[in-house]
Enzyme design. Structure first.
Site, PDB file in Angstrom:
ATOM      1  N   CYS A 169     -16.665  -7.872   6.036  1.00 43.65           N
ATOM      2  CA  CYS A 169     -16.844  -8.148   7.516  1.00 43.65           C
ATOM      3  C   CYS A 169     -17.057  -6.975   8.399  1.00 43.65           C
ATOM      4  CB  CYS A 169     -15.465  -8.926   7.915  1.00 43.65           C
ATOM      5  SG  CYS A 169     -14.076  -7.592   8.373  1.00 43.65           S
ATOM      6  N   LYS A 201      -5.981   7.575  11.975  1.00 44.50           N
ATOM      7  CA  LYS A 201      -6.514   8.421  10.857  1.00 44.50           C
ATOM      8  C   LYS A 201      -6.766   9.731  11.122  1.00 44.50           C
ATOM      9  CE  LYS A 201      -7.661   3.883   8.929  1.00 44.50           C
ATOM     10  NZ  LYS A 201      -8.670   2.726   8.543  1.00 44.50           N
ATOM     11  N   ARG A 227       0.853  -1.176  -0.056  1.00 47.92           N
ATOM     12  CA  ARG A 227      -0.040   0.082   0.006  1.00 47.92           C
ATOM     13  C   ARG A 227       0.870   1.265   0.065  1.00 47.92           C
ATOM     14  NH1 ARG A 227      -3.862   0.201   5.019  1.00 47.92           N
ATOM     15  NH2 ARG A 227      -4.940  -1.489   3.921  1.00 47.92           N
ATOM     16  N   CYS A 252     -14.292  -1.584   6.128  1.00 47.72           N
ATOM     17  CA  CYS A 252     -13.246  -0.822   5.233  1.00 47.72           C
ATOM     18  C   CYS A 252     -13.795   0.081   4.376  1.00 47.72           C
ATOM     19  CB  CYS A 252     -12.147  -1.724   4.792  1.00 47.72           C
ATOM     20  SG  CYS A 252     -11.418  -2.484   6.004  1.00 47.72           S
ATOM     21  N   LYS A 256      -3.922   1.704  14.912  1.00 51.22           N
ATOM     22  CA  LYS A 256      -3.589   2.682  13.825  1.00 51.22           C
ATOM     23  C   LYS A 256      -4.274   4.096  14.252  1.00 51.22           C
ATOM     24  CE  LYS A 256      -6.261  -0.337  11.466  1.00 51.22           C
ATOM     25  NZ  LYS A 256      -7.178  -0.975  10.461  1.00 51.22           N
ATOM     26  N   CYS A 258      -8.257 -10.584   1.378  1.00 53.28           N
ATOM     27  CA  CYS A 258      -8.400 -10.070   2.696  1.00 53.28           C
ATOM     28  C   CYS A 258      -8.490 -11.467   3.739  1.00 53.28           C
ATOM     29  CB  CYS A 258      -9.670  -9.283   2.965  1.00 53.28           C
ATOM     30  SG  CYS A 258      -9.708  -8.791   4.699  1.00 53.28           S
ATOM     31  N   CYS A 302     -15.424  -2.965  -0.130  1.00 50.84           N
ATOM     32  CA  CYS A 302     -14.125  -3.248   0.347  1.00 50.84           C
ATOM     33  C   CYS A 302     -13.692  -4.411  -0.579  1.00 50.84           C
ATOM     34  CB  CYS A 302     -14.058  -3.430   1.825  1.00 50.84           C
ATOM     35  SG  CYS A 302     -14.789  -5.029   2.203  1.00 50.84           S
ATOM     36  N   ARG A 344      -1.566   7.092   9.538  1.00 49.51           N
ATOM     37  CA  ARG A 344      -1.818   6.444   8.205  1.00 49.51           C
ATOM     38  C   ARG A 344      -1.793   7.419   7.326  1.00 49.51           C
ATOM     39  NH1 ARG A 344      -4.135   1.286   8.180  1.00 49.51           N
ATOM     40  NH2 ARG A 344      -3.380  -0.030  10.047  1.00 49.51           N
TER      41      ARG A 344
HETATM   42 FE1  SRM Z   1      -9.216  -1.731   6.497  1.00 49.41          FE
HETATM   43  C1  SRM Z   1      -8.219  -4.409   8.315  1.00 49.41           C
HETATM   44  C2  SRM Z   1      -8.534  -3.302   3.510  1.00 49.41           C
HETATM   45  C3  SRM Z   1     -10.042   1.157   4.843  1.00 49.41           C
HETATM   46  C4  SRM Z   1     -10.807  -0.584   9.070  1.00 49.41           C
HETATM   47  N1  SRM Z   1      -8.288  -3.462   5.996  1.00 49.41           N
HETATM   48  C5  SRM Z   1      -7.688  -4.318   6.776  1.00 49.41           C
HETATM   49  C6  SRM Z   1      -7.166  -5.343   5.933  1.00 49.41           C
HETATM   50  C7  SRM Z   1      -5.482  -4.734   6.029  1.00 49.41           C
HETATM   51  C8  SRM Z   1      -7.097  -6.660   6.565  1.00 49.41           C
HETATM   52  C9  SRM Z   1      -5.998  -7.203   7.559  1.00 49.41           C
HETATM   53  O1  SRM Z   1      -5.775  -6.770   8.748  1.00 49.41           O
HETATM   54  O2  SRM Z   1      -5.822  -8.205   7.268  1.00 49.41           O
HETATM   55  C10 SRM Z   1      -7.638  -5.191   4.573  1.00 49.41           C
HETATM   56  C11 SRM Z   1      -6.897  -5.639   3.562  1.00 49.41           C
HETATM   57  C12 SRM Z   1      -7.501  -6.165   2.322  1.00 49.41           C
HETATM   58  C13 SRM Z   1      -7.042  -6.234   1.008  1.00 49.41           C
HETATM   59  O3  SRM Z   1      -6.645  -7.537   0.566  1.00 49.41           O
HETATM   60  O4  SRM Z   1      -6.499  -5.478   0.450  1.00 49.41           O
HETATM   61  C14 SRM Z   1      -7.932  -3.903   4.681  1.00 49.41           C
HETATM   62  N2  SRM Z   1      -9.138  -0.961   4.430  1.00 49.41           N
HETATM   63  C15 SRM Z   1      -8.787  -1.567   3.374  1.00 49.41           C
HETATM   64  C16 SRM Z   1      -8.881  -1.095   1.969  1.00 49.41           C
HETATM   65  C17 SRM Z   1      -8.142  -1.412   1.171  1.00 49.41           C
HETATM   66  C18 SRM Z   1     -10.502  -1.182   1.745  1.00 49.41           C
HETATM   67  C19 SRM Z   1     -10.924  -0.691   0.167  1.00 49.41           C
HETATM   68  O5  SRM Z   1     -11.368  -1.456  -0.179  1.00 49.41           O
HETATM   69  O6  SRM Z   1     -10.413   0.389  -0.010  1.00 49.41           O
HETATM   70  C20 SRM Z   1      -8.992   0.464   2.539  1.00 49.41           C
HETATM   71  C21 SRM Z   1      -7.330   1.038   2.648  1.00 49.41           C
HETATM   72  C22 SRM Z   1      -7.097   2.038   3.234  1.00 49.41           C
HETATM   73  C23 SRM Z   1      -5.884   2.908   3.019  1.00 49.41           C
HETATM   74  O7  SRM Z   1      -5.500   3.119   2.136  1.00 49.41           O
HETATM   75  O8  SRM Z   1      -5.278   3.054   3.773  1.00 49.41           O
HETATM   76  C24 SRM Z   1      -9.136   0.195   3.871  1.00 49.41           C
HETATM   77  N3  SRM Z   1     -10.286   0.236   6.935  1.00 49.41           N
HETATM   78  C25 SRM Z   1     -10.338   1.048   6.064  1.00 49.41           C
HETATM   79  C26 SRM Z   1     -11.343   2.007   6.516  1.00 49.41           C
HETATM   80  C27 SRM Z   1     -12.038   3.270   5.974  1.00 49.41           C
HETATM   81  C28 SRM Z   1     -11.139   4.623   6.183  1.00 49.41           C
HETATM   82  O9  SRM Z   1     -10.117   4.749   6.762  1.00 49.41           O
HETATM   83  O10 SRM Z   1     -11.686   5.598   5.811  1.00 49.41           O
HETATM   84  C29 SRM Z   1     -11.619   1.538   7.788  1.00 49.41           C
HETATM   85  C30 SRM Z   1     -12.880   2.194   8.831  1.00 49.41           C
HETATM   86  C31 SRM Z   1     -12.273   3.352   9.644  1.00 49.41           C
HETATM   87  C32 SRM Z   1     -11.510   2.915  10.926  1.00 49.41           C
HETATM   88  O11 SRM Z   1     -10.460   2.656  10.685  1.00 49.41           O
HETATM   89  O12 SRM Z   1     -12.344   2.784  11.684  1.00 49.41           O
HETATM   90  C33 SRM Z   1     -10.749   0.371   7.962  1.00 49.41           C
HETATM   91  N4  SRM Z   1      -9.431  -2.251   8.043  1.00 49.41           N
HETATM   92  C34 SRM Z   1     -10.164  -1.731   9.124  1.00 49.41           C
HETATM   93  C35 SRM Z   1     -10.248  -2.699  10.297  1.00 49.41           C
HETATM   94  C36 SRM Z   1     -10.846  -2.173  11.772  1.00 49.41           C
HETATM   95  C37 SRM Z   1      -9.998  -1.375  12.595  1.00 49.41           C
HETATM   96  C38 SRM Z   1     -10.649  -1.253  14.025  1.00 49.41           C
HETATM   97  O13 SRM Z   1     -10.645  -0.169  14.465  1.00 49.41           O
HETATM   98  O14 SRM Z   1     -11.286  -2.048  14.527  1.00 49.41           O
HETATM   99  C39 SRM Z   1      -9.379  -3.524  10.214  1.00 49.41           C
HETATM  100  C40 SRM Z   1      -8.878  -4.823  11.107  1.00 49.41           C
HETATM  101  C41 SRM Z   1      -7.769  -4.176  12.057  1.00 49.41           C
HETATM  102  O15 SRM Z   1      -7.220  -3.292  11.973  1.00 49.41           O
HETATM  103  O16 SRM Z   1      -7.615  -5.148  12.878  1.00 49.41           O
HETATM  104  C42 SRM Z   1      -8.884  -3.498   8.844  1.00 49.41           C
HETATM  105 FE1  SF4 Z   2     -11.322  -7.287   4.761  1.00 45.47          FE
HETATM  106 FE2  SF4 Z   2     -13.411  -6.725   6.389  1.00 45.47          FE
HETATM  107 FE3  SF4 Z   2     -11.691  -4.703   5.526  1.00 45.47          FE
HETATM  108 FE4  SF4 Z   2     -13.606  -5.918   3.831  1.00 45.47          FE
HETATM  109  S1  SF4 Z   2     -14.090  -4.820   5.737  1.00 45.47           S
HETATM  110  S2  SF4 Z   2     -11.377  -5.347   3.395  1.00 45.47           S
HETATM  111  S3  SF4 Z   2     -13.465  -8.001   4.557  1.00 45.47           S
HETATM  112  S4  SF4 Z   2     -11.269  -6.444   6.912  1.00 45.47           S
END
Ligand code: SRM
Ligand code: SF4
Length: 567
Positions: free
Chosen positions: A471, A207, A73, A475, A205, A432, A426, A142
């Site tokens: 899930c 943001k 990324r 995201c 993390k 993922c 997502c 981030r």
């Molecule tokens: Fe996310 C984890 C993809 C934006 C909340 N996110 C993941 C992981 C890395 C899975 C993992 O930990 O193994 C996913 C990788 C999937 C893949 O195969 O690419 C993943 N997140 C993404 C992306 C690529 C979604 C997309 O379809 O675009 C976004 C990448 C953002 C970036 O460029 O940095 C992405 N993730 C978000 C957002 C939206 C935002 O930030 O505006 C959120 C919700 C906002 C937030 O952070 O609360 C988000 N991602 C999470 C979480 C839950 C965090 C939490 O507080 O509980 C996880 C799981 C974790 O961190 O344990 C997670």
């Molecule tokens: Fe993976 Fe869940 Fe984030 Fe979708 S919402 S990319 S399934 S961690």
């Protein structure tokens, strides 16, 4: 009683500033993977170890290790990409990645499926293009996002400059990144502690996102620290600070929940850098380092109280925050098509389904964007809705850009239904590791079915915000969708309804753990009523509330803020 630190806290502390044994793991030819602890540290360098989940079972049967590969990324503050950078990123997608370029919901790029041996050349190439992957993931600040639409040119330039400044100045300082990926000098002895992050970085993390009203296209209330730019007659006066937003939750665990950020005050541009650093520093010191599920700023605020947090911030800053300034958001989606900026330059927003740029059959999105990058003299902006803006185009160049867009099928925004244009999904399967259900791959199917029903009710032009997540981590920021599907298991989702159109109200569960048939059966009568009973210009989410179909949840958590902004 002192609680036990989480395992990751020990890994970070012992890592010599994020080195661990990553170098040794990368050099090991016996496996396509690296060790578990190193995998956790690798995130801070911008990469996740993954495996192809479609092939997991088959490879297990064949007694092969999972098909390991790495997701990479980039860190691209404000989502700005030059044409020269685009061509490098495109080349990486074709040489090393398995699924093209993926625009994320935080306006940057991901590459999936990079084999271990290719990780170093890929990261080096990104750095040679004057970008980076450092801190794109991990317990750090981030990618800093900012409203990308340069219509109000001077304001946008300032917003972008702030995103770039905060991103650069609040990034980790470890030399491990240069050492591992760019053949930098090797550290001898112990690493000195990081000035902001210490030896254990943040509990989780963090943001930051900046919105320039009336656009809330970054979903500012979903950020740990949101910045709402306040301008008067086009002049930036400062920023409202909003703190404690976050989407992640776990099914069946009420101690986790999505939460909207709260407005706590206003700072001038001169105060912003220090205020942002101190918000991060308080979370560094106060955040939960025992339970990672509970370690985001939103939980710190709910535990300690927002007033106590604000008092601590003012104490550390040595000045009081000014009262928040009025603001109003129109919506949190993107505006498609051409728009003229106040400086006479033009900007074309293209819709990219799920942000995936790939050549597939008739669709040649990756090639199309490459052809644009070859001739475009302005820049590109990635959006938090997974789209791309061809920005800063001279009036005389528009025709040439349009011709390339048409020739490569990138002109979908002209013909698509409104729900399709506003949908976000997502990544989920197959990469993922946390996905419980399909998301990106399911989006086209569910959209076809929803469109069929919307058409029957004459609603194809109704701009409904649809968000899919595989899930509950959220995201795609699904809790801010007027309609959202949140994965529970293969083919099963929670159907959530009723967010507003501006990213200021969370939705609520309408049907739990249902399949596609039940989702469509639940939505069809609601579409019928919406078509018959909506008032002029009323959005779907607002209608569901007004009509009493959804009753606001009595629980104070997830936190709701009034749909009307501070006035
Ligand atoms: Fe996310 C984890 C993809 C934006 C909340 N996110 C993941 C992981 C890395 C899975 C993992 O930990 O193994 C996913 C990788 C999937 C893949 O195969 O690419 C993943 N997140 C993404 C992306 C690529 C979604 C997309 O379809 O675009 C976004 C990448 C953002 C970036 O460029 O940095 C992405 N993730 C978000 C957002 C939206 C935002 O930030 O505006 C959120 C919700 C906002 C937030 O952070 O609360 C988000 N991602 C999470 C979480 C839950 C965090 C939490 O507080 O509980 C996880 C799981 C974790 O961190 O344990 C997670
Ligand atoms: Fe993976 Fe869940 Fe984030 Fe979708 S919402 S990319 S399934 S961690």
């Amino acid at each position: 009683m002192r609680r036990k630190l989480s395992h990751l806290e020990h890994i970070k502390a012992a890592s010599r500033q994020l080195r661990g044994s990553i170098a040794e793991g990368l050099a090991d030819p016996v496996t396509g993977a690296i060790g578990d602890d190193d995998g956790k540290l690798l995130k801070f360098h911008g990469s996740y170890q993954q495996d192809d989940r479609d092939l997991r079972e088959e490879r297990r049967r064949q007694k092969l290790e999972p098909l390991y590969a790495f997701m990479l990324r980039a860190r691209l503050p404000g989502g700005v990409v030059t044409p020269a950078q685009w061509l490098v990123f495109d080349r990486l997608a074709r040489d090393y990645a398995s699924a093209g370029l993926r625009i994320t919901t935080r306006q940057t790029f991901q590459w999936h499926g990079i084999l271990k041996r290719n990780l170093k050349p890929a990261i080096a190439a990104i750095n040679h293009a004057m970008a980076s992957t450092i801190a794109a993931c991990g317990d750090v600040l981030r990618n800093v996002v900012a409203t990308p639409l340069p219509q109000q040119s001077s304001l946008h330039a300032e917003a972008y400059a702030w995103a770039a400044k905060l991103s650069a100045e609040l990034a980790p300082r470890t030399t491990a990144y240069h050492e591992l990926w760019l053949d930098g000098e090797k550290l001898v002895g112990e690493a000195p502690p990081e000035p902001l992050y210490g030896t254990t970085y943040l509990p989780r993390k963090f943001k930051i996102g900046m919105a320039v009203p009336p656009l809330n296209d970054v979903d500012v209330f979903a950020q740990d620290l949101g910045l709402i730019a306040i301008a008067e007659q086009g002049e930036l006066r400062g920023f409202n600070l909003v703190v404690g937003g976050g989407m992640g939750a776990s099914h069946g665990d009420p101690s986790t929940y999505p939460r909207l950020a709260e407005v706590i005050g206003f700072v001038t541009p001169g105060q912003l850098r220090e205020a942002a650093e101190q918000v991060i520093a308080i979370q560094r010191d106060w955040g939960d380092r025992a339970e990672r599920k509970h370690a985001r700023l939103k939980y710190t605020l709910d535990e300690r109280g927002t007033d106590a947090f604000k008092a601590e911030l003012e104490h550390r800053l040595g000045f009081a925050l000014q009262p928040a300034q009025p603001f109003r958001f129109d919506h949190n989606g993107d505006r498609y098509g051409w728009l003229e900026g106040e400086d006479g330059r033009w900007h074309l927003t293209l819709h990219i389904e799920s942000g995936r740029l790939l050549d597939r059959g008739e669709q040649r999105r990756l090639s199309g964007m490459r052809e644009l990058a070859k001739v475009h003299t302005g820049d590109f902006r990635l959006t938090c809705n997974q789209n791309v803006i061809v920005a800063n185009v001279a009036a005389g160049e528009r025709e040439r850009i349009d011709a390339i867009v048409r020739a490569h099928g990138l002109d979908g925004y002209r013909k698509q239904s409104a729900i399709r244009r506003h949908a976000i999904a997502c990544v989920a399967l197959p990469t993922c590791g946390l996905a419980m259900a399909e998301s990106e791959r399911y989006l086209p199917t569910i959209l076809d079915k929803l469109e069929a029903r919307l058409e029957q009710h004459g609603l194809l032009d109704a701009p409904i915000l649809l968000r899919l997540s595989g899930c509950p981590n959220g995201c795609s920021r699904p809790y801010l969708g007027e309609i959202a599907l949140v994965g529970r298991g293969p083919g099963r989702y929670d159907l959530r309804l009723g967010a507003d159109f501006g990213g200021q109200r969370l939705n609520q569960v309408y049907r739990e753990n249902v399949d596609e048939a039940a989702i469509l059966a639940a939505l069809d009568p609601l579409f019928a009523r919406y078509a018959a009973e909506r008032t002029n210009g009323e959005y779907f989410g607002d209608f569901l509330r007004r009509a009493g179909i959804l009753v606001p949840s009595p629980s104070p958590s997830p936190r709701r803020i009034p749909s009307e902004p501070v006035a």
